[in-house]
Design a protein around this motif. Structure first.
Motif, mmCIF file in Angstrom:
data_model
loop_
_atom_site.group_PDB
_atom_site.id
_atom_site.type_symbol
_atom_site.label_atom_id
_atom_site.label_comp_id
_atom_site.label_asym_id
_atom_site.label_seq_id
_atom_site.Cartn_x
_atom_site.Cartn_y
_atom_site.Cartn_z
ATOM 1 N N ASN A 70 37.681 19.728 48.979
ATOM 2 C CA ASN A 70 37.458 20.815 49.325
ATOM 3 C C ASN A 70 35.644 21.862 48.976
ATOM 4 N N ASP A 71 34.861 21.182 47.934
ATOM 5 C CA ASP A 71 33.992 22.732 47.304
ATOM 6 C C ASP A 71 32.662 21.835 47.093
ATOM 7 N N THR A 72 32.397 20.615 48.225
ATOM 8 C CA THR A 72 31.162 19.866 47.943
ATOM 9 C C THR A 72 30.885 19.690 49.767
ATOM 10 N N ILE A 73 29.664 20.168 50.299
ATOM 11 C CA ILE A 73 28.640 19.245 51.719
ATOM 12 C C ILE A 73 28.186 18.535 51.231
ATOM 13 N N LEU A 74 28.183 17.729 52.117
ATOM 14 C CA LEU A 74 27.212 16.319 52.261
ATOM 15 C C LEU A 74 26.724 16.097 53.630
ATOM 16 N N LEU A 75 25.098 16.579 53.914
ATOM 17 C CA LEU A 75 24.435 16.970 55.290
ATOM 18 C C LEU A 75 23.952 15.484 54.740
ATOM 19 N N LEU A 76 23.815 14.624 56.419
ATOM 20 C CA LEU A 76 23.232 13.395 56.455
ATOM 21 C C LEU A 76 22.046 14.200 57.660
ATOM 22 N N VAL A 77 20.733 13.837 57.347
ATOM 23 C CA VAL A 77 19.895 14.389 57.860
ATOM 24 C C VAL A 77 18.211 13.668 58.357
ATOM 25 N N LYS A 78 18.324 13.650 59.749
ATOM 26 C CA LYS A 78 16.812 13.058 59.883
ATOM 27 C C LYS A 78 16.117 14.295 58.921
ATOM 28 N N GLN A 79 15.213 14.005 58.456
ATOM 29 C CA GLN A 79 14.054 14.951 57.721
ATOM 30 C C GLN A 79 12.509 14.999 58.582
ATOM 31 N N ALA A 80 12.165 15.892 58.618
ATOM 32 C CA ALA A 80 10.906 15.598 59.091
ATOM 33 C C ALA A 80 9.995 16.628 58.360
ATOM 34 N N GLY A 81 8.997 15.532 57.954
ATOM 35 C CA GLY A 81 8.063 15.856 56.780
ATOM 36 C C GLY A 81 9.124 15.798 55.605
ATOM 37 N N ALA A 82 8.044 16.599 54.610
ATOM 38 C CA ALA A 82 9.214 16.726 52.833
ATOM 39 C C ALA A 82 10.029 17.600 53.303
ATOM 40 N N ALA A 83 11.042 16.639 52.116
ATOM 41 C CA ALA A 83 12.017 17.619 51.903
ATOM 42 C C ALA A 83 12.128 18.907 51.221
ATOM 43 N N CYS A 84 10.855 18.460 49.691
ATOM 44 C CA CYS A 84 10.594 19.590 48.836
ATOM 45 C C CYS A 84 9.883 19.987 49.119
ATOM 46 N N HIS A 85 9.727 21.420 48.386
ATOM 47 C CA HIS A 85 8.371 22.645 48.051
ATOM 48 C C HIS A 85 7.563 21.989 47.595
ATOM 49 N N THR A 86 7.244 20.945 46.989
ATOM 50 C CA THR A 86 6.963 20.476 46.499
ATOM 51 C C THR A 86 5.439 19.784 47.186
ATOM 52 N N GLY A 87 6.120 19.098 48.478
ATOM 53 C CA GLY A 87 5.278 18.404 49.327
ATOM 54 C C GLY A 87 5.936 16.862 49.485
ATOM 55 N N ASN A 88 6.769 16.809 48.312
ATOM 56 C CA ASN A 88 7.418 15.189 48.038
ATOM 57 C C ASN A 88 8.337 14.963 48.823
ATOM 58 N N LYS A 89 8.565 13.665 49.444
ATOM 59 C CA LYS A 89 9.510 13.638 50.096
ATOM 60 C C LYS A 89 10.660 14.211 49.621
ATOM 61 N N THR A 90 11.448 13.715 48.308
ATOM 62 C CA THR A 90 12.539 14.263 47.992
ATOM 63 C C THR A 90 12.163 14.909 47.020
ATOM 64 N N CYS A 91 12.598 15.702 46.506
ATOM 65 C CA CYS A 91 13.207 16.962 45.527
ATOM 66 C C CYS A 91 13.271 15.618 43.853
ATOM 67 N N PHE A 92 14.199 14.102 43.743
ATOM 68 C CA PHE A 92 14.752 13.990 43.163
ATOM 69 C C PHE A 92 13.296 12.934 42.628
ATOM 70 N N TYR A 93 12.289 13.393 42.852
ATOM 71 C CA TYR A 93 11.044 12.396 42.162
ATOM 72 C C TYR A 93 10.868 12.056 40.792
#
Length: 109
Positions: free
Chosen positions: A83-106
């Motif tokens: 009960n101490d971590t949340i998983l959000l399943l989302v439909k992403q519009a555009g990039a998720a990362c502030h760098t403009g990449n689709k994911t922060c894990f690139y």
């Protein structure tokens, strides 16, 4: 289950009021980002259809996409066995990362 009851399921006290929130694409299951949620940001997320987080650096709530237009539309929310971590399943519009990449894990380590 009401929003208050859903928020109260999460153990925010374990980690000083914030819990990790893993954001994953609901179709591809690709991990998009990791952020932190407070009770208030979780409540805002549950009340609407987009993600809200707590910025540890700015010390304020933020609605992902409010500035960039790259909103995350919530499809499902899960909680881990402790009960101490949340998983959000989302439909992403555009990039998720502030760098403009689709994911922060690139990047490879």
């Amino acid at each position: 289950m009401e929003i208050f009851e859903r928020v109260e399921q999460v153990d925010f006290e374990k980690s000083n009021g914030l819990v990790p929130a893993i954001v994953q694409d609901y179709e591809t299951k690709e991990v998009l980002m990791l952020a932190y949620m407070s009770k208030e940001s979780l409540k805002n997320t549950l009340e609407g259809d987009t993600t809200w987080f707590y910025s540890r650096s700015r010390k304020e709530l933020w609605n992902k996409g409010a500035t960039s237009g790259h909103f995350q539309y919530v499809k499902d929310i899960k909680i881990d066995c402790d009960n101490d971590t949340i998983l959000l399943l989302v439909k992403q519009a555009g990039a998720a990362c502030h760098t403009g990449n689709k994911t922060c894990f690139y990047r490879d380590l």
